[in-house]
Design an enzyme around this catalytic site. Structure first.
Site, PDB file in Angstrom:
ATOM      1  N   GLY A 108       0.944  -1.204  -0.047  1.00 15.83           N
ATOM      2  CA  GLY A 108       0.051  -0.051  -0.075  1.00 15.83           C
ATOM      3  C   GLY A 108       0.869   1.361   0.056  1.00 15.83           C
ATOM      4  O   GLY A 108       0.567   2.418   0.371  1.00 15.83           O
ATOM      5  N   GLY A 110       1.681   2.846  -2.615  1.00 15.23           N
ATOM      6  CA  GLY A 110       1.288   3.809  -3.578  1.00 15.23           C
ATOM      7  C   GLY A 110       1.956   3.523  -4.875  1.00 15.23           C
ATOM      8  O   GLY A 110       2.436   4.575  -5.623  1.00 15.23           O
ATOM      9  N   SER A 111       2.069   2.352  -5.357  1.00 10.92           N
ATOM     10  CA  SER A 111       2.949   1.840  -6.560  1.00 10.92           C
ATOM     11  C   SER A 111       2.169   2.461  -7.992  1.00 10.92           C
ATOM     12  O   SER A 111       2.836   3.000  -8.673  1.00 10.92           O
ATOM     13  CB  SER A 111       3.184   0.682  -6.612  1.00 10.92           C
ATOM     14  OG  SER A 111       1.606  -0.177  -6.427  1.00 10.92           O
ATOM     15  N   SER A 112       0.781   2.556  -7.928  1.00  7.38           N
ATOM     16  CA  SER A 112       0.020   3.031  -8.813  1.00  7.38           C
ATOM     17  C   SER A 112       0.224   4.686  -9.154  1.00  7.38           C
ATOM     18  O   SER A 112       0.726   4.975 -10.066  1.00  7.38           O
ATOM     19  CB  SER A 112      -1.322   2.961  -8.651  1.00  7.38           C
ATOM     20  OG  SER A 112      -1.566   1.674  -8.403  1.00  7.38           O
ATOM     21  N   ALA A 113       0.334   5.353  -7.858  1.00 10.58           N
ATOM     22  CA  ALA A 113       0.762   6.859  -8.146  1.00 10.58           C
ATOM     23  C   ALA A 113       1.961   7.095  -8.605  1.00 10.58           C
ATOM     24  O   ALA A 113       2.252   7.781  -9.242  1.00 10.58           O
ATOM     25  CB  ALA A 113       0.667   7.488  -6.762  1.00 10.58           C
ATOM     26  N   ALA A 114       2.906   6.279  -8.008  1.00  8.86           N
ATOM     27  CA  ALA A 114       4.413   6.301  -8.326  1.00  8.86           C
ATOM     28  C   ALA A 114       4.690   6.247  -9.760  1.00  8.86           C
ATOM     29  O   ALA A 114       5.344   6.722 -10.491  1.00  8.86           O
ATOM     30  CB  ALA A 114       5.265   5.707  -7.259  1.00  8.86           C
ATOM     31  N   ASP A 155      -1.558  10.937  -2.844  1.00  6.05           N
ATOM     32  CA  ASP A 155      -0.272   9.893  -3.211  1.00  6.05           C
ATOM     33  C   ASP A 155       0.587  10.588  -4.459  1.00  6.05           C
ATOM     34  O   ASP A 155       1.522  10.243  -4.493  1.00  6.05           O
ATOM     35  CB  ASP A 155      -0.666   8.662  -3.553  1.00  6.05           C
ATOM     36  CG  ASP A 155      -2.049   8.524  -4.322  1.00  6.05           C
ATOM     37  OD1 ASP A 155      -2.795   9.453  -4.602  1.00  6.05           O
ATOM     38  OD2 ASP A 155      -2.623   7.437  -4.369  1.00  6.05           O
TER      39      ASP A 155
HETATM   40  O1  PMV Z   1      -4.930   2.966   0.761  1.00  3.61           O
HETATM   41  P1  PMV Z   1      -3.836   4.151   0.621  1.00  3.61           P
HETATM   42  O2  PMV Z   1      -2.539   4.220   1.313  1.00  3.61           O
HETATM   43  O3  PMV Z   1      -3.746   4.453  -0.931  1.00  3.61           O
HETATM   44  O4  PMV Z   1      -4.349   5.611   1.162  1.00  3.61           O
HETATM   45  C1  PMV Z   1      -5.798   5.809   0.927  1.00  3.61           C
HETATM   46  C2  PMV Z   1      -6.157   7.319   1.678  1.00  3.61           C
HETATM   47  C3  PMV Z   1      -7.611   7.635   1.514  1.00  3.61           C
HETATM   48  O5  PMV Z   1      -7.756   8.824   2.228  1.00  3.61           O
HETATM   49  C4  PMV Z   1      -8.526   6.601   2.115  1.00  3.61           C
HETATM   50  C5  PMV Z   1      -7.955   7.934   0.021  1.00  3.61           C
HETATM   51  C6  PMV Z   1      -7.484   9.042  -0.698  1.00  3.61           C
HETATM   52  O6  PMV Z   1      -7.142   8.904  -1.985  1.00  3.61           O
HETATM   53  O7  PMV Z   1      -7.122  10.016  -0.025  1.00  3.61           O
END
Ligand code: PMV
Length: 326
Positions: A108, A110-114, A155
């Site tokens: 979790g 954030g590999s998609s964002a990176a 992210d």
């Molecule tokens: O699951 P993660 O680490 O991508 O975090 C999500 C955080 C949220 O606030 C639930 C979603 C968001 O896009 O902000």
């Protein structure tokens, strides 16, 4: 032909998850584990994607078909970003895209964002287009919304700006905080959380309990604001206390889990200043703030509670050029 390699960091949400979707602020830190993306023009009318860690071997699609027909899950962010980039700047020929990650997509981080940010930056360099961080944010955040239909964009901001970022309003405010270091222990529950499902679950809970949930969000915002000051003054003990309070609010939203609770409790019993889940909840990772003298005992407690300790440093550099090759 010229090959450009760019990289962007993963992230850990420190404070403000879920509330950030409803216009409240959050604080996110970039981690020192990165995704590298190499791009080069291939002289063809199709894009070719190589992502061996995601099980993709030479996935290809005509430029004119980008985003059309079935788009397999592992390639969604890459293909939609290529489509959006083509829509804005026009790809006159195909590109070969290769990705490589330092970390597992399960954490979790954030590999998609990176991957989206590193690819957008690589493509702009290939085409010699100057994109500001803001331009990059717009293009990548649009891609996230096109793929997922929801998400705050925090992210994407972490992958672009790096460091520790105070974020809200879909990117209206992105402030880089001056945080020297943060002694954190990260524990992975072994369970992959699905962020969109949890975001929808909170939305459904809010629909039935608007007043309660909006009050929780206000308290979370209060934690974020206090945490910002504590982070900038290196007050680890206070950050720990705020994390534990924040965790109580997050469990009231119904997004904690047995595994998260077990690891959080273990970390606190092991001597952490405080601990909480990080991100959407339901699984993924928890984080604990420690005094360096307690790091060993906290890590051991997490492992004994069946968690995996993930070694990461915080405050990593945002998206950057790694290599230009001819
Ligand atoms: O699951 P993660 O680490 O991508 O975090 C999500 C955080 C949220 O606030 C639930 C979603 C968001 O896009 O902000």
């Amino acid at each position: 032909m010229e090959t450009i390699t760019t990289s962007a960091p993963g992230k850990l949400m420190l404070f403000g998850e879920h509330a950030v979707i409803y216009g409240h602020p959050c604080i996110v830190a970039a981690v020192d584990q990165r995704i590298r993306v190499s791009t080069r023009f291939n002289g063809k009318d199709e894009v070719v994607i190589q992502a061996p860690q995601m099980g993709l071997d030479r996935y290809h699609k005509k430029i004119s078909d980008l985003g059309k027909q079935e788009v397999p899950k592992p390639v969604r962010f890459i293909e939609v970003l290529l489509k959006n980039f083509h829509g804005q700047f026009v790809l006159e020929q195909g590109v070969e895209v290769t990705t490589k990650s330092d970390f597992s997509a399960s954490y979790g981080f954030g590999s998609s964002a990176a991957v989206t940010v590193a690819l957008a930056s690589g493509l702009s360099k290939l085409k010699n287009i100057e994109l500001t961080k803001r331009d990059l944010f717009k293009l990548c955040y649009k891609t996230v919304l096109d793929v997922q239909g929801l998400g705050s964009g925090f992210d994407i901001a972490a992958a672009i700006f790096g460091g520790v970022v105070y974020f809200f309003g879909g990117g209206e405010v992105i402030e880089e905080l001056n945080v020297s270091s943060l002694p954190l222990v990260v524990g992975y529950t072994g369970i992959k959380a699905d962020t969109p499902t949890l975001v929808r679950q909170v939305a459904e809970f809010r629909r039935k309990n608007v007043e309660l949930v909006d009050n929780i969000f206000k308290y979370i915002e209060d934690m974020v604001k206090r945490a910002r000051i504590a982070l900038e003054t290196s007050n680890w003990k206070r950050i720990g206390m705020l994390m534990t309070k924040d965790q109580m609010l997050l469990s009231q939203l119904g997004i904690s889990s047995e595994e998260l609770e077990r690891l959080i409790e273990a970390a606190i019993e092991g001597g952490a200043y405080g601990a909480k889940l990080s991100g959407a909840g339901g699984g993924d990772c928890m984080i604990a703030v420690v005094d360096e003298s307690k790091r060993g005992s906290v890590e051991q407690a997490i492992q004994e509670a069946k968690g995996e300790v993930v070694k990461v440093g915080l405050g990593a550099e945002g998206v950057r050029l790694e290599l230009k090759d001819y």
